[in-house]
Design a protein around this motif. Structure first.
Motif, mmCIF file in Angstrom:
data_model
loop_
_atom_site.group_PDB
_atom_site.id
_atom_site.type_symbol
_atom_site.label_atom_id
_atom_site.label_comp_id
_atom_site.label_asym_id
_atom_site.label_seq_id
_atom_site.Cartn_x
_atom_site.Cartn_y
_atom_site.Cartn_z
ATOM 1 N N ILE A 95 0.868 -1.187 0.000
ATOM 2 C CA ILE A 95 0.000 0.000 0.000
ATOM 3 C C ILE A 95 0.901 1.231 0.000
ATOM 4 O O ILE A 95 1.982 1.217 0.592
ATOM 5 C CB ILE A 95 -0.960 -0.037 1.215
ATOM 6 N N ASP A 96 0.479 2.293 -0.685
ATOM 7 C CA ASP A 96 1.255 3.531 -0.675
ATOM 8 C C ASP A 96 1.207 4.184 0.697
ATOM 9 O O ASP A 96 0.235 4.026 1.431
ATOM 10 C CB ASP A 96 0.704 4.517 -1.707
ATOM 11 N N GLY A 97 2.228 4.963 0.994
ATOM 12 C CA GLY A 97 2.298 5.599 2.301
ATOM 13 C C GLY A 97 1.760 7.008 2.312
ATOM 14 O O GLY A 97 1.958 7.749 3.279
ATOM 15 N N ASP A 98 1.055 7.417 1.267
ATOM 16 C CA ASP A 98 0.622 8.815 1.208
ATOM 17 C C ASP A 98 -0.883 8.956 1.403
ATOM 18 O O ASP A 98 -1.442 10.019 1.152
ATOM 19 C CB ASP A 98 1.022 9.429 -0.138
ATOM 20 N N LEU A 99 -1.541 7.857 1.827
ATOM 21 C CA LEU A 99 -2.980 7.831 2.080
ATOM 22 C C LEU A 99 -3.830 7.993 0.828
ATOM 23 O O LEU A 99 -5.020 8.256 0.916
ATOM 24 C CB LEU A 99 -3.382 8.884 3.134
ATOM 25 N N GLN A 100 -3.202 7.840 -0.350
ATOM 26 C CA GLN A 100 -4.034 7.849 -1.570
ATOM 27 C C GLN A 100 -4.815 6.547 -1.669
ATOM 28 O O GLN A 100 -5.938 6.515 -2.125
ATOM 29 C CB GLN A 100 -3.161 8.062 -2.812
ATOM 30 N N ASN A 101 -4.174 5.440 -1.243
ATOM 31 C CA ASN A 101 -4.905 4.175 -1.097
ATOM 32 C C ASN A 101 -5.579 4.182 0.259
ATOM 33 O O ASN A 101 -5.164 4.889 1.172
ATOM 34 C CB ASN A 101 -3.951 2.974 -1.142
ATOM 35 N N ALA A 201 -7.265 11.909 -3.363
ATOM 36 C CA ALA A 201 -6.233 12.832 -3.820
ATOM 37 C C ALA A 201 -5.195 12.952 -2.706
ATOM 38 O O ALA A 201 -5.496 12.749 -1.529
ATOM 39 C CB ALA A 201 -6.845 14.181 -4.127
ATOM 40 N N ARG A 202 -3.973 13.252 -3.080
ATOM 41 C CA ARG A 202 -2.947 13.461 -2.072
ATOM 42 C C ARG A 202 -3.258 14.753 -1.322
ATOM 43 O O ARG A 202 -3.447 15.794 -1.963
ATOM 44 C CB ARG A 202 -1.602 13.592 -2.776
ATOM 45 N N THR A 203 -3.345 14.695 0.005
ATOM 46 C CA THR A 203 -3.619 15.929 0.739
ATOM 47 C C THR A 203 -2.355 16.497 1.362
ATOM 48 O O THR A 203 -2.230 17.695 1.557
ATOM 49 C CB THR A 203 -4.656 15.701 1.850
#
Ligand code: UDP
Ligand code: MG
Length: 321
Positions: A95-101, A201-203
């Motif tokens: 899983i990505d670490g940027d909270l997009q997933n 979206a990336r926040t």
């Protein structure tokens, strides 16, 4: 289906200090809710912000965390591979670490995997990224990858995927190959499924990629296509091409020789002569490259005790020794 009781969640992180805390909260809530044994492997890919400090902080309060820190930035693929190697679960989730997933999709992936698949890939149906620089190139890439590898997915680029550990550990990743795991896994006969997942979206923080990724993906795709078809017999493709080019060159040369001997033709001004010479040389080069590739392939398999096949199941032991 067999035991899928222990889950390893692998998260690559590069300069994601603002996301780490909330990310971990959400992943650990999901792990709690599914009541399976789990570990969360964070790989800090040489971040130059406070990502590692945040990881140290959360590690103190949660012993399901494994945190790994690279000495410099090696890229998302390397970070994922380090996570795969550290993983002890039967199932590995990336899983990505940027909270997009969204970690809340993890139970859905697991459910699908337990139906008997080796890989379940997320499909970002409502992808929240720029249309021109990301979504359109990605649509074309997914179509092309499906066409050339025979493994058709809507969304190769989605990082949220679940794998049976033994499958993903069988695959070596180099460069930026992580997106091709489902295609590469078809080498070992994997069954792949795709399910829709959420996407945000990336926040916080910035994307690490742009349009410059496109040519790299294309080159990787050529390599994957080659690996899928000719991994154990590179001479067939390279030597085959060599025979065709060299053969055409040879017959042109033969024709010119014939003209020279029987009709006294002047060959010095004939472009065809140059073409014949180039074709013969190109043919020889392809042929020798093919032989070299075959030798390299043998070294790859034999030096590591690898086999060109992968056994899924075996019953009985035969003669006891
Ligand atoms: N990432 C990484 N190393 C890199 C680039 C990215 O570990 O060199 C991580 C990044 O922190 C994120 C994930 O890979 O967790 C996906 O990156 P990003 O969100 O920038 O990609 P995008 O979603 O824009 O395709
Ligand atoms: Mg992202």
């Amino acid at each position: 289906m067999q035991d899928l009781h222990r889950i390893s969640i692998v998260v690559p992180l590069y300069n994601e200090e603002e996301n780490v805390i909330e990310l971990h909260d959400r992943i650990s809530n999901t792990l709690d809710s599914i009541q399976l044994t789990g570990e969360i492997i964070y790989v800090n890919d040489g971040s130059i912000d406070g990502t590692w400090e945040k990881l140290e902080e959360i590690s103190e309060s949660d012993d399901r965390i494994v945190a790994i820190s690279f000495s410099r930035n090696y890229g998302q693929t390397a970070a994922m591979q380090a996570g795969f190697e550290a993983a002890k679960g039967d199932v590995i989730i990336t899983i990505d670490g940027d909270l997009q997933n969204d970690p809340s999709d993890i139970p859905l992936l697991l459910e699908k995997l337990s139906e008997g698949y080796d890989i379940v890939s997320g499909w970002r149906v409502n992808r929240q990224d720029s249309t021109v620089s990301r979504k359109i190139p990605s649509k074309i890439a997914n179509w092309l990858i499906g066409l050339l590898t025979g493994v058709r997915l809507h969304d190769y680029g989605c990082s949220l995927k679940a794998y049976r550990a033994e499958v993903v550990k069988e695959i070596q990743l180099y460069g930026e190959m992580h997106r091709f795991i489902p295609a590469l896994a078809s080498i070992v006969g994997s069954k792949v499924a795709e399910i829709p997942v959420k996407h945000h979206a990336r926040t916080r923080g910035v994307s690490k990629y742009g349009i410059s990724r496109t040519p790299k993906v294309f080159l990787d795709l050529l390599l994957v296509r080659f690996l899928l078809r000719y991994r154990t017999r590179p001479l067939h493709i390279l030597g085959g091409a060599g025979l065709i080019t060299g053969g055409i060159g040879f017959f042109i040369a033969l024709y010119l020789t014939f003209q020279k001997i029987f009709f006294g033709a002047q060959l010095a001004k004939r472009p065809l002569l140059i073409m014949a010479v180039m074709l013969i040389l190109a043919g020889l080069q392809l042929l020798t490259t093919g032989i070299l590739a075959d030798l390299v392939m043998r070294t790859y398999f034999e030096s590591q005790g690898r086999h060109p096949y992968w056994i899924r199941e075996k019953i009985g032991t035969g003669i006891e020794d």
